[in-house]
Design an enzyme around this catalytic site. Structure first.
Site: not given
Length: 292
Positions: A144, A157
């Site tokens: 990401s 995360y």
């Protein structure tokens, strides 16, 4: 027990019941591949398998919680018994939660480490040596743009995606010239269930950044992998975000990301039990009272 002395190649996709994983599985099926679909949801797997078959591929499904002990060993045994080997591994399974690290339950945060990091690493290391020995295949790891940024209010995360990026690019360099590719895909916000389930979709940061479709990311990821690319950054906004994260000083970036990923209705991490807005208005008196 082995049922085939000459196992056939397969594309193994984790988190295949929806989103990017399901979209990549469908693209692989278009090349008449045997696609092994993994997820915890049996209902979602059935729908993904139907997509694969409709696209011309052979679908094999396995309900599996990758965070469970010996999950990767169970997968390897399943492939062996099915007369298959992992030719391409797509590590798509993962999750995130939004909120202050001092408030989010510890088990939820450690679960991110178990799935986004440990399970991805274990699967990669289990199947990669055989790929190198065959001189073909490889791994697609879903990262990401979060992997390029600090992540206040989604700390674990972001850290997990930073690991995925570093791990993937290092492996790809190690395997240069072997015929094996490890591709790290780093999209920005994707219009999938993740934004809702993680709570990220309610944060200002994810509202500002344009969203791309899972199908778009899957197409870019698959074709980039097939072209032997170590990096795939789908979408213009993701490229811009990475550029900003690279050049903007951390002294500016850290508080900015923290504010954009926090709502005034979120609980303050000081332990007062009040919202950020309430706690700020009271000058964080509750924190001092607790300490006393």
């Amino acid at each position: 027990m082995k049922v085939d002395k000459n196992p056939q190649p397969s594309v193994v996709v984790t988190g295949a019941s929806r989103g990017i994983g399901r979209a990549i599985a469908k693209i692989a099926a278009g090349e008449s591949a045997t696609v092994v679909l993994l997820a915890r949801s049996g209902e979602g797997l059935a729908a993904a398998a139907a997509d694969v078959r409709a696209a011309g591929g052979n679908a094999v499904t396995l309900e599996l919680d990758l965070a469970a002990p010996r999950a990767s060993q169970r997968l390897e045994m399943f492939l062996d018994e099915s007369g298959l080997f992992c030719d391409v591994l797509v590590n798509n399974a993962g999750y995130g939660v939004r909120g202050a690290a001092t408030i989010i339950p510890r088990s939820d945060q450690l679960g991110i480490v178990d799935l986004n990091i440990r399970a991805l690493t274990e699967l990669t290391l289990r199947f990669l040596p055989a790929m190198a020995a065959r001189g073909r295949g490889g791994v697609i790891n879903l990262g990401s743009v979060a992997g390029y940024l600090p992540g206040p209010n989604m700390a674990l995360y972001y850290a997990s995606k930073s690991f995925v990026r570093s791990f993937s690019t290092s492996l790809n360099e190690e395997l240069r010239g072997t015929g094996v590719t490890v591709t790290c895909v780093t999209p920005g916000p994707v219009a999938t269930e993740f934004l809702r389930s993680s709570g990220a979709g309610r944060a200002a940061l994810f509202k500002i950044l344009p969203k791309v479709s899972a199908e778009y990311v899957a197409e870019k990821a698959w074709h980039g992998f097939k072209a032997g690319r170590g990096f795939v950054v789908p979408g213009f906004s993701a490229k811009v975000t990475i550029a900003i994260a690279t050049f903007l000083p951390k002294t500016i970036l850290l508080p900015l990301i923290g504010r954009l990923q926090r709502r005034t209705s979120d609980l303050c991490p000081c332990g007062s039990g009040k919202t950020f807005r309430q706690c700020r208005a009271s000058g964080h008196q509750a924190k001092r009272n607790v300490a006393e």
